[in-house]
Design a protein around this motif. Structure first.
Motif, mmCIF file in Angstrom:
data_model
loop_
_atom_site.group_PDB
_atom_site.id
_atom_site.type_symbol
_atom_site.label_atom_id
_atom_site.label_comp_id
_atom_site.label_asym_id
_atom_site.label_seq_id
_atom_site.Cartn_x
_atom_site.Cartn_y
_atom_site.Cartn_z
ATOM 1 N N ASN A 179 -34.079 46.692 -5.618
ATOM 2 C CA ASN A 179 -35.321 45.983 -5.903
ATOM 3 C C ASN A 179 -35.482 45.625 -7.374
ATOM 4 O OD1 ASN A 179 -36.259 45.744 -3.253
ATOM 5 N ND2 ASN A 179 -36.984 47.855 -3.281
ATOM 6 N N ALA A 180 -34.707 46.285 -8.237
ATOM 7 C CA ALA A 180 -34.697 45.937 -9.662
ATOM 8 C C ALA A 180 -33.655 44.859 -9.962
ATOM 9 C CB ALA A 180 -34.432 47.176 -10.509
ATOM 10 N N GLY A 181 -32.977 44.368 -8.909
ATOM 11 C CA GLY A 181 -31.981 43.315 -9.091
ATOM 12 C C GLY A 181 -30.555 43.802 -9.161
ATOM 13 N N GLY A 182 -30.332 45.094 -8.949
ATOM 14 C CA GLY A 182 -28.977 45.631 -8.963
ATOM 15 C C GLY A 182 -28.158 45.086 -7.806
ATOM 16 N N ALA A 183 -26.899 44.830 -8.070
ATOM 17 C CA ALA A 183 -25.995 44.225 -7.078
ATOM 18 C C ALA A 183 -25.258 45.307 -6.318
ATOM 19 C CB ALA A 183 -25.034 43.273 -7.777
ATOM 20 N N GLY A 243 -23.489 40.171 -15.152
ATOM 21 C CA GLY A 243 -23.068 40.750 -16.422
ATOM 22 C C GLY A 243 -22.465 42.126 -16.284
ATOM 23 N N VAL A 244 -22.505 42.697 -15.086
ATOM 24 C CA VAL A 244 -21.981 44.045 -14.911
ATOM 25 C C VAL A 244 -20.473 44.100 -15.121
ATOM 26 C CG1 VAL A 244 -21.649 44.027 -12.403
ATOM 27 C CG2 VAL A 244 -22.303 46.140 -13.542
ATOM 28 N N ILE A 283 -15.932 39.749 -7.902
ATOM 29 C CA ILE A 283 -14.994 40.098 -8.966
ATOM 30 C C ILE A 283 -14.372 41.464 -8.673
ATOM 31 C CG2 ILE A 283 -14.716 40.505 -11.443
ATOM 32 C CD1 ILE A 283 -17.352 38.865 -11.805
ATOM 33 N N THR A 284 -13.047 41.526 -8.669
ATOM 34 C CA THR A 284 -12.336 42.792 -8.513
ATOM 35 C C THR A 284 -11.930 43.277 -9.896
ATOM 36 O OG1 THR A 284 -11.489 42.181 -6.334
ATOM 37 C CG2 THR A 284 -10.312 43.930 -7.510
#
Length: 174
Positions: A28-32, A136-137, A167-168
Motif C-alpha cells: 500500500n506504500a507502493g512497494g513492488a 528505482g529498487v 529486471i533480474t
C-alpha cells in the motif's frame, strides 16, 4: 538500532499476522512485492500460504527481521531450485522492509542477512532476484553488490497502460 534477524522462525499466528500486515503495508506504500494498492491482508493471504507450503516442503526458507519489541519489520523468502542444472543458486522473493523504517539502513541489513544465510546453504554460489522496473529498487540492489542480469520489457502490468520491465539481478557468492 538494528533489526534482529532469524532464519526459519517458528510459524504461528503471530508471525503469520505480522507477515500479512507487513506485506499489505509495503504494498500500500507502493512497494513492488506482487500487489498494487489498495490491498488487504486477506487478499495477500493465499500468496503467503503458497510460501508456507513451499517452506513445509523444504523448498523455501524464511528470513525475518524483527524490531526489538518482536514486531515483524523485514522479510525475504529464499527458494531453492529443483532443476538439476540450477541447484547452485537460490531465488530471493518477497524482499521487503516496513515503510516506517525506510532510510534507516534496514534494507542493507536485510540484504546482508540474505547473503549470510545463502552462504550457509550447501552448494549455493549465487542469489537471484527480480524487481519491478520504474521503482528505482534496482539501483538499491546494485548498491548492495547485485548485478543486472537482464530484463524483460513490459513484462509486469501494474495497470492498463502502465507496463514495467521485469529486471533480474544476481549476486555471486564466490
Amino acid at each position: 538500532m538494528s533489526l534482529i534477524f532469524k532464519l526459519d522462525p517458528s510459524v504461528g499466528p503471530e508471525l503469520r499476522d505480522g507477515l500479512l500486515a507487513l506485506w499489505a503495508d509495503v504494498s500500500n506504500a507502493g512497494g513492488a512485492v506482487g500487489f498494487v494498492p489498495p490491498v488487504t491482508p486477506d487478499a495477500i493471504r493465499p500468496e503467503l500460504l503458497k510460501h508456507f507450503a513451499a517452506m513445509a516442503e523444504g523448498r523455501t526458507r524464511l528470513l525475518v527481521g524483527y524490531e526489538e519489541d518482536g514486531a515483524v519489520a523485514a522479510t525475504a523468502f529464499l527458494t531453492f531450485n529443483t532443476h538439476r542444472l540450477m541447484k547452485h543458486w537460490i531465488w530471493a522473493y518477497t524482499v521487503m522492509v516496513h515503510p516506517k523504517h525506510q532510510g534507516k539502513g534496514y534494507g542493507r541489513e536485510l540484504m546482508a542477512a540474505v547473503e549470510e544465510a545463502a552462504r550457509g546453504f550447501d552448494g549455493i554460489e549465487m542469489i537471484r532476484l527480480t524487481c519491478r522496473g520504474g521503482t528505482g529498487v534496482d539501483r538499491f540492489y546494485a548498491s548492495c553488490g547485485y548485478r543486472d542480469g537482464g530484463r524483460v520489457p513490459a513484462a509486469i502490468r501494474v495497470a492498463p497502460g502502465d507496463d514495467r520491465d521485469d529486471i533480474t539481478m544476481y549476486l555471486p557468492l564466490y
